[in-house]
Structures are given as structure tokens and as C-alpha cells.
Write a protein that holds these residues in place. Structure first.
Motif, PDB file in Angstrom:
ATOM      1  N   THR A   1       0.794  -1.136   0.218  1.00  0.00           N
ATOM      2  CA  THR A   1       0.023   0.009   0.016  1.00  0.00           C
ATOM      3  C   THR A   1       0.901   1.281   0.102  1.00  0.00           C
ATOM      4  O   THR A   1       0.571   2.205  -0.670  1.00  0.00           O
TER       5      THR A   1
ATOM      6  N   THR B   1       0.875   4.090  -2.831  1.00  0.00           N
ATOM      7  CA  THR B   1       0.635   5.560  -2.275  1.00  0.00           C
ATOM      8  C   THR B   1       1.774   6.294  -2.962  1.00  0.00           C
ATOM      9  O   THR B   1       1.476   7.296  -3.431  1.00  0.00           O
TER      10      THR B   1
ATOM     11  N   PRO C   1      -7.377   7.028   1.190  1.00  0.00           N
ATOM     12  CA  PRO C   1      -6.316   6.052   1.516  1.00  0.00           C
ATOM     13  C   PRO C   1      -6.949   4.634   1.456  1.00  0.00           C
ATOM     14  O   PRO C   1      -6.105   3.564   1.241  1.00  0.00           O
TER      15      PRO C   1
ATOM     16  N   VAL D   1      -6.885   3.130  -1.967  1.00  0.00           N
ATOM     17  CA  VAL D   1      -5.496   2.863  -2.203  1.00  0.00           C
ATOM     18  C   VAL D   1      -5.144   1.530  -1.715  1.00  0.00           C
ATOM     19  O   VAL D   1      -4.622   0.568  -2.569  1.00  0.00           O
TER      20      VAL D   1
END
Length: 271
Positions: free
Chosen positions: A141, A145, A193, A196
Motif C-alpha cells: 500500500t 501510495t 487511503p 488505495v
DNA sequence: ACGAGTGTTTCACC
DNA sequence: TGGTGAAACACTCG
């Protein structure tokens, strides 16, 4: 069909068939087009040499050799590999052939000739030069990001950018966006977030599933979008639209072009 | 016969 | 400088 799962399958195949055999001859059908260096230099680096191992970053494959130089292979849109003994069994579209001393051959097949073969001294140097990001199969992740940071363009073309998630190709991008329930044209900077995170998980999950099925699409789980693509319904299916509905909500799957590429999505589930 | 295409690079243009 | 969109590459297949 080479996206990451196919290339990983080729890698394993080469590991099982072609290591530790002395290379007696190398032929390249159209070196000007498909070989990224002079054919004589390529032959000189490989004759009497052996493949000793393999590596893969995204769709890029590396064949390590005993004497150091590393063969790089990219399979374009139609690349494949084959291993055989009898010349009569030479597959169609064998564009490069490595002849081993034991009589077997490893061939690089490529009908459309978009594939490339080259040589490098180091996988790391190659990775830096090509700016390849962290392999999509294990993309975290945090890495995703980072890759999407400050990007305002649509999420789908960004997934196809090999600097961000190398290995993701056109159908995998559609599949992971479907699994993460994200609309392909969502501007990257609007992703929360949690979204993602969902996307990174979907990338790892879809790739692992595809590799486990050795990239044979028909064996993929029934909740996968891939079954709605035209080429999956085509063979011997009188009911042409048999699979063209969302496996989650039955809404008809739509097709549009995003970043110039055919894109399939569920207009109901993906937001 | 015609068009689409699983990938990448290059180039023109904002 | 960076993003974008189109074109080019070469060929098969439906």
C-alpha cells in the motif's frame, strides 16, 4: 498475452527446462528489429555459456548466465517460449532460438515481433535505466501510495505505467479496478487511503490468482471480470453475451476507452 | 475484408 | 517540465 502472470509462468518454465546446459548456437531471425545489440556480440556472449537462473521484474525477464552477462527478454504483445528437441517440432514464429549441446532448443516465439531481447551486466542497472518500480506482485500500500502521489490523471493509465506497478497490463488493470470497485477514470488524487489500500490488495490478489492458474483465463474465479471480455466468450459460444454481465450485480458490463485502451467495467459497482 | 489488439516508445502539442 | 493523445511498430484472428 504476456502480462506479469504469463511472464512468471515463462520464467518457471525456463527454470525447469533450460538451466545448466551449454549453449552451442544462437539464431535470431530478425536481429535488427528484435535484438537490442549486434548479433555477433550477442552470440559471443552466449556461445559455450550456460543459463544459471532467472529473475523477473514486472513483465521483464532476466536469464542469468555462468559467465556474467544477463539476457533480457520482453515479450511485447504476443511473446511466448517453447522447449523442444526435433527440428520438425520448431513452433511457428520462433524468432530466436538457443540451441543447447544436448540437442534441445529454447525458442522465443513472437508472431507480432513487438518483443525484444537484449543483454545487460546487472539487473539493478537495468531496473534503474528503465525506471521500473517495485514489482506489482508484492506491491505494498505504501509503495502504491508513493507511486500515485501528486498524480491527477485517471487511475487506470497510471496502473499501466511500469514505473508505478510494473507487470500490470490492460486486462489486469481492469480486473483490479473491478475487484477494488473503483471507476477507471477516477483521478488518482481523489482516491482515499482506504481505496488505495483496497487497490494494492486487489493487485496482489489478482496476480497471485492468475499465476496459480498459470495464466489460463478460463480457470480464474467466476467472480472475475475477465470472463466478461469478448475474447473469453468467443470460442464455441452460441450465446454471444453469455458472460457479459457483472458477476456481482448482473448489470451489463460496459466498454469504453481510457487512456486510449479498451476498458471494461461495471457502471454500477465501480465508483 | 476489415478492424481490433494483451505493450512500449516516440513525438507533437498543450 | 509534465501530462496527454496519437501514431508507429508487424501480424494474426475473428
Amino acid at each position: 498475452m504476456p502480462e506479469l502472470p504469463e511472464v512468471e509462468t515463462y520464467r518457471r518454465f525456463i527454470e525447469e527446462t533450460s538451466l545448466h546446459q551449454t549453449i552451442a548456437e544462437v539464431e535470431v531471425q530478425d536481429p535488427k528489429r528484435q535484438l537490442q545489440l549486434d548479433l555477433d556480440d550477442f552470440r559471443r556472449a552466449l556461445l559455450r555459456n550456460q543459463f544459471t537462473g532467472t529473475q523477473r521484474i514486472g513483465k521483464q525477464l532476466f536469464l542469468l548466465t555462468a559467465q556474467g552477462p544477463i539476457v533480457t527478454m520482453h515479450f511485447g504483445m504476443t511473446g511466448d517460449v517453447a522447449y523442444y528437441r526435433d527440428a520438425a517440432d520448431t513452433p511457428r514464429f520462433a524468432r530466436a532460438i538457443f540451441f543447447f549441446e544436448n540437442g534441445f532448443k529454447l525458442a522465443f516465439l513472437d508472431s507480432r515481433k513487438f518483443g525484444r531481447i537484449g543483454l545487460t551486466q546487472s539487473v539493478d542497472a537495468f531496473r534503474l535505466q528503465k525506471k521500473l518500480g517495485p514489482d506489482a506482485l508484492t506491491l505494498s500500500t505504501e509503495e502504491l501510495t508513493q507511486g500515485l502521489a501528486k498524480k491527477k490523471s485517471a487511475i487506470k493509465p497510471l496502473l499501466l505505467d511500469q514505473r508505478i506497478a510494473p507487470g500490470v497490463g490492460n486486462w489486469i488493470a481492469d480486473e483490479v479496478l473491478f475487484q477494488a470497485q473503483l471507476e477507471p477514470e477516477r483521478p488518482a488524487h481523489t482516491l482515499q487511503p482506504a481505496e488505495v489500500d483496497r487497490l494494492a490488495s486487489a493487485i496482489r490478489e489478482v496476480l497471485a490468482t492468475a499465476i496459480a492458474a498459470e495464466a489460463v483465463y478460463r480457470d480464474f474465479p467466476s467472480h472475475y471480470l475477465i470472463h466478461a471480455r469478448e475474447w473469453d466468450t468467443a470460442p464455441a459460444s452460441p450465446v454471444k453475451d453469455a458472460h457479459l454481465h457483472c458477476p456481482r450485480c448482473q448489470t451489463p458490463i460496459q466498454k469504453k476507452y481510457v487512456g486510449g485502451r479498451a476498458t471494461y467495467f461495471c457502471p454500477n459497482c465501480q465508483v
